[in-house]
Write an enzyme that holds these catalytic residues in place. Sequence first.
Site, PDB file in Angstrom:
ATOM      1  N   SER A  43      20.261  71.184  53.345  1.00 28.37           N
ATOM      2  CA  SER A  43      19.954  69.638  54.039  1.00 28.37           C
ATOM      3  C   SER A  43      19.987  69.624  55.430  1.00 28.37           C
ATOM      4  CB  SER A  43      20.924  68.487  53.954  1.00 28.37           C
ATOM      5  OG  SER A  43      20.522  67.071  54.760  1.00 28.37           O
ATOM      6  N   GLU A  87      20.829  67.525  57.531  1.00 28.34           N
ATOM      7  CA  GLU A  87      22.194  66.761  58.007  1.00 28.34           C
ATOM      8  C   GLU A  87      23.019  67.866  59.145  1.00 28.34           C
ATOM      9  OE1 GLU A  87      22.159  63.161  58.514  1.00 28.34           O
ATOM     10  OE2 GLU A  87      24.036  63.276  59.309  1.00 28.34           O
ATOM     11  N   TYR A 136      30.245  64.404  54.621  1.00 33.14           N
ATOM     12  CA  TYR A 136      28.936  64.957  54.252  1.00 33.14           C
ATOM     13  C   TYR A 136      27.995  66.615  54.672  1.00 33.14           C
ATOM     14  CZ  TYR A 136      23.873  65.508  52.366  1.00 33.14           C
ATOM     15  OH  TYR A 136      22.456  65.630  51.851  1.00 33.14           O
TER      16      TYR A 136
HETATM   17  P1  NAP Z   1      20.157  61.262  44.579  1.00 34.14           P
HETATM   18  O1  NAP Z   1      18.732  60.282  44.038  1.00 34.14           O
HETATM   19  O2  NAP Z   1      21.574  60.014  45.132  1.00 34.14           O
HETATM   20  O3  NAP Z   1      20.270  61.592  43.890  1.00 34.14           O
HETATM   21  C1  NAP Z   1      21.222  62.287  43.215  1.00 34.14           C
HETATM   22  C2  NAP Z   1      22.650  63.119  42.375  1.00 34.14           C
HETATM   23  O4  NAP Z   1      23.581  62.966  42.013  1.00 34.14           O
HETATM   24  C3  NAP Z   1      22.114  61.275  41.355  1.00 34.14           C
HETATM   25  O5  NAP Z   1      21.715  61.001  39.925  1.00 34.14           O
HETATM   26  C4  NAP Z   1      23.722  60.723  41.040  1.00 34.14           C
HETATM   27  O6  NAP Z   1      24.138  60.825  40.023  1.00 34.14           O
HETATM   28  C5  NAP Z   1      24.566  62.389  40.827  1.00 34.14           C
HETATM   29  N1  NAP Z   1      25.453  62.541  41.203  1.00 34.14           N
HETATM   30  C6  NAP Z   1      26.451  61.805  42.055  1.00 34.14           C
HETATM   31  N2  NAP Z   1      27.724  62.428  42.113  1.00 34.14           N
HETATM   32  C7  NAP Z   1      27.417  63.561  41.265  1.00 34.14           C
HETATM   33  C8  NAP Z   1      28.544  63.916  40.288  1.00 34.14           C
HETATM   34  N3  NAP Z   1      30.132  63.534  41.083  1.00 34.14           N
HETATM   35  N4  NAP Z   1      28.527  65.071  39.512  1.00 34.14           N
HETATM   36  C9  NAP Z   1      26.656  65.109  38.929  1.00 34.14           C
HETATM   37  N5  NAP Z   1      26.250  64.259  39.164  1.00 34.14           N
HETATM   38  C10 NAP Z   1      26.464  63.166  40.413  1.00 34.14           C
HETATM   39  O7  NAP Z   1      19.408  62.003  46.163  1.00 34.14           O
HETATM   40  P2  NAP Z   1      18.667  62.854  46.346  1.00 34.14           P
HETATM   41  O8  NAP Z   1      17.698  61.929  47.487  1.00 34.14           O
HETATM   42  O9  NAP Z   1      17.689  63.052  44.652  1.00 34.14           O
HETATM   43  O10 NAP Z   1      18.933  64.300  46.834  1.00 34.14           O
HETATM   44  C11 NAP Z   1      18.815  64.829  46.246  1.00 34.14           C
HETATM   45  C12 NAP Z   1      19.932  66.633  46.940  1.00 34.14           C
HETATM   46  O11 NAP Z   1      19.087  66.777  47.904  1.00 34.14           O
HETATM   47  C13 NAP Z   1      20.548  65.866  47.313  1.00 34.14           C
HETATM   48  O12 NAP Z   1      21.930  66.865  46.733  1.00 34.14           O
HETATM   49  C14 NAP Z   1      21.648  65.284  48.772  1.00 34.14           C
HETATM   50  O13 NAP Z   1      22.361  65.293  49.083  1.00 34.14           O
HETATM   51  C15 NAP Z   1      19.987  67.113  49.203  1.00 34.14           C
HETATM   52  N6  NAP Z   1      19.152  66.217  49.959  1.00 34.14           N
HETATM   53  C16 NAP Z   1      18.443  65.417  50.097  1.00 34.14           C
HETATM   54  C17 NAP Z   1      17.142  64.996  50.924  1.00 34.14           C
HETATM   55  C18 NAP Z   1      16.438  63.556  51.071  1.00 34.14           C
HETATM   56  O14 NAP Z   1      16.045  63.163  52.229  1.00 34.14           O
HETATM   57  N7  NAP Z   1      16.262  62.590  50.116  1.00 34.14           N
HETATM   58  C19 NAP Z   1      17.540  65.835  52.014  1.00 34.14           C
HETATM   59  C20 NAP Z   1      17.713  66.974  52.070  1.00 34.14           C
HETATM   60  C21 NAP Z   1      19.047  67.246  50.581  1.00 34.14           C
HETATM   61  P3  NAP Z   1      23.669  58.596  39.744  1.00 34.14           P
HETATM   62  O15 NAP Z   1      22.076  58.879  38.778  1.00 34.14           O
HETATM   63  O16 NAP Z   1      24.602  58.582  38.444  1.00 34.14           O
HETATM   64  O17 NAP Z   1      24.473  58.283  40.619  1.00 34.14           O
HETATM   65  N1  GDD Z   2      20.555  53.727  54.755  1.00 32.26           N
HETATM   66  C1  GDD Z   2      20.139  53.103  55.990  1.00 32.26           C
HETATM   67  N2  GDD Z   2      20.850  52.122  55.925  1.00 32.26           N
HETATM   68  N3  GDD Z   2      19.735  53.466  57.018  1.00 32.26           N
HETATM   69  C2  GDD Z   2      20.119  53.090  58.396  1.00 32.26           C
HETATM   70  C3  GDD Z   2      19.515  52.070  58.393  1.00 32.26           C
HETATM   71  C4  GDD Z   2      20.101  50.959  56.886  1.00 32.26           C
HETATM   72  O1  GDD Z   2      19.737  49.623  56.999  1.00 32.26           O
HETATM   73  N4  GDD Z   2      19.283  50.482  59.638  1.00 32.26           N
HETATM   74  C5  GDD Z   2      19.230  52.398  60.365  1.00 32.26           C
HETATM   75  N5  GDD Z   2      19.161  53.495  59.686  1.00 32.26           N
HETATM   76  C6  GDD Z   2      19.836  54.813  60.075  1.00 32.26           C
HETATM   77  C7  GDD Z   2      20.317  56.202  59.623  1.00 32.26           C
HETATM   78  O2  GDD Z   2      21.612  54.667  60.521  1.00 32.26           O
HETATM   79  C8  GDD Z   2      19.804  57.144  60.265  1.00 32.26           C
HETATM   80  O3  GDD Z   2      19.556  56.973  61.657  1.00 32.26           O
HETATM   81  C9  GDD Z   2      18.417  56.778  59.491  1.00 32.26           C
HETATM   82  O4  GDD Z   2      18.048  55.370  59.699  1.00 32.26           O
HETATM   83  C10 GDD Z   2      17.914  57.624  57.955  1.00 32.26           C
HETATM   84  O5  GDD Z   2      19.231  57.683  57.466  1.00 32.26           O
HETATM   85  P1  GDD Z   2      19.242  57.004  55.739  1.00 32.26           P
HETATM   86  O6  GDD Z   2      17.637  57.079  55.339  1.00 32.26           O
HETATM   87  O7  GDD Z   2      19.830  57.031  55.643  1.00 32.26           O
HETATM   88  O8  GDD Z   2      18.926  58.814  55.386  1.00 32.26           O
HETATM   89  P2  GDD Z   2      19.904  59.774  56.537  1.00 32.26           P
HETATM   90  O9  GDD Z   2      18.836  60.732  57.751  1.00 32.26           O
HETATM   91  O10 GDD Z   2      20.863  59.270  56.764  1.00 32.26           O
HETATM   92  O11 GDD Z   2      20.335  60.935  55.147  1.00 32.26           O
HETATM   93  C11 GDD Z   2      19.368  61.102  53.888  1.00 32.26           C
HETATM   94  O12 GDD Z   2      18.603  62.279  54.970  1.00 32.26           O
HETATM   95  C12 GDD Z   2      19.198  63.711  54.897  1.00 32.26           C
HETATM   96  C13 GDD Z   2      18.679  65.171  55.404  1.00 32.26           C
HETATM   97  O13 GDD Z   2      18.874  65.122  57.266  1.00 32.26           O
HETATM   98  C14 GDD Z   2      19.663  61.638  53.108  1.00 32.26           C
HETATM   99  O14 GDD Z   2      18.543  61.798  51.846  1.00 32.26           O
HETATM  100  C15 GDD Z   2      20.731  63.308  53.360  1.00 32.26           C
HETATM  101  O15 GDD Z   2      20.803  62.876  51.788  1.00 32.26           O
HETATM  102  C16 GDD Z   2      19.936  64.256  53.423  1.00 32.26           C
HETATM  103  O16 GDD Z   2      20.446  65.475  53.117  1.00 32.26           O
END
Ligand code: NAP
Ligand code: GDD
Length: 338
Positions: free
Chosen positions: A136, A138, A163
């Site tokens: 990520s 992050e 995280y």
């Molecule tokens: P998501 O929608 O939160 O999906 C995560 C999945 O992991 C869910 O199906 C969840 O199950 C499952 N899970 C959570 N804890 C688990 C456990 N202990 N054992 C088995 N399964 C578990 O996340 P996403 O946005 O698709 O992201 C996919 C991956 O990419 C994650 O690893 C995230 O950290 C990483 N990532 C995401 C982003 C982004 O912007 N989306 C960016 C960089 C990296 P439930 O459905 O039951 O909750």
């Molecule tokens: N969730 C959330 N809710 N974020 C908020 C809010 C709110 O009400 N208000 C402001 N934010 C700001 C957060 O503080 C952050 O700066 C930004 O919006 C994005 O927050 P999220 O959408 O929760 O995403 P993230 O950047 O913290 O994390 C996501 O991206 C990562 C990759 O950079 C997640 O998908 C992580 O799993 C992923 O690794």
Amino acid sequence: MTEFGNNHKTAIITGVNGQDGSYLADLLISKGYYVIGLKRRTSLINTERVDHIYNHPIDCTQFKMCYYDLSDGGAMTNLLLKYKPDEVYNIAAQSHVAVSFDVPEYTSEGIAGGTLKILEAIRAVNPQIKFYQASSSEMYGDSTDYDSLGYTETSRMTPVSPYAVAKLHAHHMTRVYREAYNIHASSGILFNHESPRRGETFVTRKITMAAARIAQGKQQKLFLGNIDSKRDWGFAGDYVEAMWLMLQQPKGDDYVVATNRTHSVREFLEVVFDHAGLGDYHKYVEIDPRLFRPNEVPYLLGNPEKAKRVLKWEPKHDMISLARMMYDSDFKREQTKP
Ligand code: NAP
Ligand code: GDD
């Protein structure tokens, strides 16, 4: 021979019910793979994102769901022995950064410990299995090691959340298994990616859902935290293609996957409220200090030059088309609710 026969590729996806897991399952099935999607046990059924595969008369023949939890290394060993996958995509995680401050041990054990358990299972059962790790952006945290084109695969990473520290552990462990055991293990350093299937508590989806409800007179206010942070937002459907491409290369490696454009949460709000015809978002948005995080990543911009050059990968969506797509989907979904 597995129950699916031998003339195809088989992939295991952890976290198949999540945003990325579900798009990846769609992609692999369209490429002819047999997909073993792993879900954890939940008290309510939450397979909404993959129900279209499960209920599809043809696609369902290439898809099977099994229970799995990141804490269970033995279960992964059994799955590898039973299904003999060519590829394992480790997508599962407690993926909410703010939540990781509340449950740091759980987050860390799942992401850091869970990834190591899968790598060990691959090493023990069959080191030829290709492995993808969901790293990520992050992980960069508050690092200032970027130029005008953004962070690269080699930029210094200084994570600022439980995280991100856990993700960095898993990221390095993936590299260690690649180098020490010659396993085809790749990390995608994915910048934020969103979609109509995005979890409802991430900021983009929270905004598009609220705007759709406000436009239909069902909600008055939207409470947000820090809207000055900047993110490089892309479309999840584009990003799962990069995951697959990584595992089709001769060797495992690390790749930044990003759009190379950064926008503040404030700008995302402006685009959505404008598209919704609601005008100035200030009329609806209130800042709630409880939604600020103990630590914040202020700025993310990714440089995907390596993914473009080596994988021939290109993002098809930018923040504006993404925001509109998400709002339109939420507007339609909201119309069908009572
Ligand atoms: P998501 O929608 O939160 O999906 C995560 C999945 O992991 C869910 O199906 C969840 O199950 C499952 N899970 C959570 N804890 C688990 C456990 N202990 N054992 C088995 N399964 C578990 O996340 P996403 O946005 O698709 O992201 C996919 C991956 O990419 C994650 O690893 C995230 O950290 C990483 N990532 C995401 C982003 C982004 O912007 N989306 C960016 C960089 C990296 P439930 O459905 O039951 O909750
Ligand atoms: N969730 C959330 N809710 N974020 C908020 C809010 C709110 O009400 N208000 C402001 N934010 C700001 C957060 O503080 C952050 O700066 C930004 O919006 C994005 O927050 P999220 O959408 O929760 O995403 P993230 O950047 O913290 O994390 C996501 O991206 C990562 C990759 O950079 C997640 O998908 C992580 O799993 C992923 O690794």
